[in-house]
Design a protein around this motif. Sequence first.
Motif, PDB file in Angstrom:
ATOM      1  N   GLU A   3       0.811  -1.213   0.000  1.00  0.00           N
ATOM      2  CA  GLU A   3       0.000   0.000   0.000  1.00  0.00           C
ATOM      3  C   GLU A   3       0.844   1.262   0.000  1.00  0.00           C
ATOM      4  O   GLU A   3       0.330   2.345  -0.274  1.00  0.00           O
ATOM      5  CB  GLU A   3      -0.935   0.002   1.206  1.00  0.00           C
ATOM      6  N   ASN A   4       2.139   1.162   0.304  1.00  0.00           N
ATOM      7  CA  ASN A   4       3.003   2.334   0.280  1.00  0.00           C
ATOM      8  C   ASN A   4       4.427   1.910  -0.065  1.00  0.00           C
ATOM      9  O   ASN A   4       4.763   0.711  -0.049  1.00  0.00           O
ATOM     10  CB  ASN A   4       2.959   3.080   1.616  1.00  0.00           C
ATOM     11  N   LEU A   5       5.271   2.895  -0.369  1.00  0.00           N
ATOM     12  CA  LEU A   5       6.628   2.615  -0.811  1.00  0.00           C
ATOM     13  C   LEU A   5       7.474   1.983   0.283  1.00  0.00           C
ATOM     14  O   LEU A   5       8.337   1.139   0.015  1.00  0.00           O
ATOM     15  CB  LEU A   5       7.286   3.917  -1.289  1.00  0.00           C
ATOM     16  N   GLN A   6       7.245   2.393   1.534  1.00  0.00           N
ATOM     17  CA  GLN A   6       8.034   1.850   2.633  1.00  0.00           C
ATOM     18  C   GLN A   6       7.808   0.352   2.797  1.00  0.00           C
ATOM     19  O   GLN A   6       8.756  -0.438   2.972  1.00  0.00           O
ATOM     20  CB  GLN A   6       7.690   2.581   3.936  1.00  0.00           C
ATOM     21  N   ASP A   7       6.541  -0.061   2.734  1.00  0.00           N
ATOM     22  CA  ASP A   7       6.236  -1.495   2.849  1.00  0.00           C
ATOM     23  C   ASP A   7       6.817  -2.276   1.681  1.00  0.00           C
ATOM     24  O   ASP A   7       7.338  -3.395   1.852  1.00  0.00           O
ATOM     25  CB  ASP A   7       4.724  -1.706   2.916  1.00  0.00           C
ATOM     26  N   MET A  11       9.537  -5.323   1.968  1.00  0.00           N
ATOM     27  CA  MET A  11       9.230  -6.656   1.446  1.00  0.00           C
ATOM     28  C   MET A  11      10.320  -7.129   0.496  1.00  0.00           C
ATOM     29  O   MET A  11      10.734  -8.299   0.531  1.00  0.00           O
ATOM     30  CB  MET A  11       7.870  -6.631   0.743  1.00  0.00           C
ATOM     31  N   LEU A  12      10.793  -6.245  -0.366  1.00  0.00           N
ATOM     32  CA  LEU A  12      11.837  -6.619  -1.316  1.00  0.00           C
ATOM     33  C   LEU A  12      13.157  -6.920  -0.599  1.00  0.00           C
ATOM     34  O   LEU A  12      13.877  -7.844  -0.963  1.00  0.00           O
ATOM     35  CB  LEU A  12      12.027  -5.501  -2.341  1.00  0.00           C
ATOM     36  N   VAL A  39      -0.129   6.592  -6.266  1.00  0.00           N
ATOM     37  CA  VAL A  39       1.209   6.631  -5.677  1.00  0.00           C
ATOM     38  C   VAL A  39       2.137   7.416  -6.596  1.00  0.00           C
ATOM     39  O   VAL A  39       2.150   7.207  -7.811  1.00  0.00           O
ATOM     40  CB  VAL A  39       1.766   5.206  -5.463  1.00  0.00           C
ATOM     41  N   LEU A  40       2.923   8.314  -6.016  1.00  0.00           N
ATOM     42  CA  LEU A  40       3.924   9.047  -6.778  1.00  0.00           C
ATOM     43  C   LEU A  40       5.156   8.163  -6.934  1.00  0.00           C
ATOM     44  O   LEU A  40       5.788   7.792  -5.945  1.00  0.00           O
ATOM     45  CB  LEU A  40       4.297  10.343  -6.059  1.00  0.00           C
ATOM     46  N   PRO A  41       5.531   7.802  -8.162  1.00  0.00           N
ATOM     47  CA  PRO A  41       6.665   6.888  -8.365  1.00  0.00           C
ATOM     48  C   PRO A  41       7.968   7.442  -7.799  1.00  0.00           C
ATOM     49  O   PRO A  41       8.312   8.612  -8.002  1.00  0.00           O
ATOM     50  CB  PRO A  41       6.735   6.759  -9.891  1.00  0.00           C
ATOM     51  N   GLU A  42       8.675   6.604  -7.073  1.00  0.00           N
ATOM     52  CA  GLU A  42       9.995   6.925  -6.550  1.00  0.00           C
ATOM     53  C   GLU A  42      10.903   5.719  -6.741  1.00  0.00           C
ATOM     54  O   GLU A  42      10.433   4.584  -6.838  1.00  0.00           O
ATOM     55  CB  GLU A  42       9.915   7.297  -5.063  1.00  0.00           C
TER      56      GLU A  42
END
Length: 241
Positions: A3-7, A11-12, A39-42
Amino acid sequence: MAENLQDLQQMLNDLADSSMRIGLRMNLDKTKVMFNEHVLPEPIAVCGAVLGIVPKYVYLGQTLQLGRNNFESEVNGRVRLGWAAFGKLRQVFTSSIPQCLKTKVFNQCVLPVMTLTARLVHKLKVAQRAMERAMLGVSLRDRIKNEVIRQRTKVIDIAHRISKLKWQWAGHISRRTDNRWGKRVLEWRPHLGKRSVGRPQARWSDDLRKMAGRSWMRTAENRNRWRAIGEAYVQQWTNMG
């Protein structure tokens, strides 16, 4: 999926660490990231390598894409693959061997399994009819009705094939009791967000719900009942286009 970039990053990292502990390594050249409109791609990096960001990708032979045109690109890709398979066997389809043998080869090698909408089924039917004409050595200028061509080729109608497979697969997944991902995904409902403005895009289960009702997954638990309803479901797609 996250659901967000941090998660997603966590996970990766966990996957990469767990893989290395048992002697495996992620193929970072083939690992890509896809974002939806919320989501804003980063940049996402694993082991110092930044993963590529793509609008779509192919997984197990199927194109995955977010947005309204996800099924359109999938069908176009399937049609191209169908013609490629047909081209490799063109000498067989245009030879003098009995038509029954050509039909068996065609049914095994050319028909794909697809998500169903009226427009996409029509596109697949057009491609199948073109292949049938090529098999018989006739063209549109010969003005031979599709019904006559089908009587001669005796191939399985593509709408009949894919609708039957979808109905059977939906029933099979609905009857599972081992908590696998297939059934969990079908039952999942997002707790945040709304569907985009405009005419809503057809969901995968909309046609199933229209035929078997809102509790179609419960109906599918009765094999005989599900099989009886499925005959009407398959027929409506077969008659379309």
